[in-house]
Design an enzyme around this catalytic site. Sequence first.
Site, short mmCIF file in Angstrom:
data_model
loop_
_atom_site.label_atom_id
_atom_site.label_comp_id
_atom_site.label_asym_id
_atom_site.label_seq_id
_atom_site.Cartn_x
_atom_site.Cartn_y
_atom_site.Cartn_z
N CYS A 297 10.04 -12.58 3.16
CA CYS A 297 8.76 -11.93 2.84
C CYS A 297 8.51 -11.88 1.34
O CYS A 297 7.38 -11.68 0.91
CB CYS A 297 8.72 -10.52 3.42
SG CYS A 297 8.77 -10.56 5.21
N HIS B 52 3.04 -6.79 0.08
CA HIS B 52 3.34 -7.54 1.30
C HIS B 52 2.86 -6.72 2.50
O HIS B 52 3.03 -5.51 2.54
CB HIS B 52 4.86 -7.77 1.36
CG HIS B 52 5.31 -8.33 2.65
ND1 HIS B 52 4.76 -9.46 3.21
CD2 HIS B 52 6.27 -7.89 3.53
CE1 HIS B 52 5.37 -9.71 4.35
NE2 HIS B 52 6.28 -8.77 4.58
N ASN C 24 2.06 -9.39 10.02
CA ASN C 24 2.97 -9.83 8.96
C ASN C 24 3.18 -11.34 9.06
O ASN C 24 3.88 -11.82 9.95
CB ASN C 24 4.30 -9.08 9.11
CG ASN C 24 5.31 -9.43 8.04
OD1 ASN C 24 5.11 -10.36 7.25
ND2 ASN C 24 6.41 -8.70 8.01
#
Length: 331
Positions: A115, A256, A286
């Site tokens: 990520c 994020h 995500n």
Amino acid sequence: MRKTRAYISSLGMYVPEKRVTNQDLASIVETSDEWIRERTGISERRFVAEGQSNSDLSTIAAQRCLERAGVDPEEIDLIIVPTVTPDMMFPSTACLIQDRLGAKNAWGFDLSGACSGFLYGLACGTQFIETGACKKVLVVGTDVMSSIVDPQDRATCVLFGDGAGAVLLEPAAEAGIGIVDFILRADGSGGPYLKMPAGGSRKPPSIETIQNREHYVHQDGRTVFKYAVKYMADVSADLLKRNDIDPQDIKLFVPHQANMRIIKSTADRLKLRNEQIAVNIDRYANTTAATIPICLFEYQEKGSLSKGDLVVLASFGAGFTWGSILLRWGL
Ligand code: UT7
């Protein structure tokens, strides 16, 4: 003499057409639209169609980025592809994109930063611009998380989506514009809390690894949550402090997109106002390496950013990896 700064001169994104709503997932695992919205802030995500792969998404994002800049693919020097879901282990997705773009003069590589991959990639690309080794660097954050998420695990299958976001880095002609500073971190002792156990040299694919569902994302959500908030807030605060910037003066904080509660808690620690926080997790979930470039693209597109604005990017993910990048927007 002022050092050459890299700046983001163009952006592009692509998400697959197939929308998967919370309701769709509730028909497969024991979950509900209400639980997913309340605990994560996600309403829907995009999944690739059968046969569609990472390089299909990322090539389109890169093409769109170059088209907007009016840049010929042959002008690209370097292609960096942060991803944990490449088309295959090798050749790299960077090489697949290079070929499909017709970027004949570029070299490139994939970067495994989960990520935080986009931030790692952006910092990396910046170095090649600052040293003068490259004039045009493409950074394409891209992931097909639906290919590694266990459709039977309600604790993870609701969290992720597929997408790609590309940025073009070039030397900034104007003083003050561009990537100003960054802090990137890693702590490998966090590895067990978020991983895909099999498929590499430690556990090559076998009938056993497949039966044990080890080719999927395994996550201790609560532990990851706790560290994500603390580390993203701390690293962003440190970065702002060493650049003498008050959080109130940031135009946009782009975290994020893993969980709306992580985003809110991180922003609260930094004492940011709601209008300073970039959010699109509700529509895409995500997308790992793609969340930040997709967010940046959308906020640029809706006119939220102007030349000279201070932007802070922050991420946390598997590794553990985390970090923050400070930019003065140049578009
Ligand atoms: O980008 C990479 C980094 N990843 C992240 O940042 C993710 C970080 N973690 C999280 O976002 C959150 O921890 C989750 C969204 C994964 C989970 O939220 P939580 O508030 O930490 O829930 P929990 O894991 O503590 O689970 C609470 C309950 C459990 O039931 P019991 O044991 O209390 O009966 C879970 O089994 O919620 C249950 N649960 C669900 N219920 C309905 C877990 N997933 C689901 C689900 N639907 N999808």
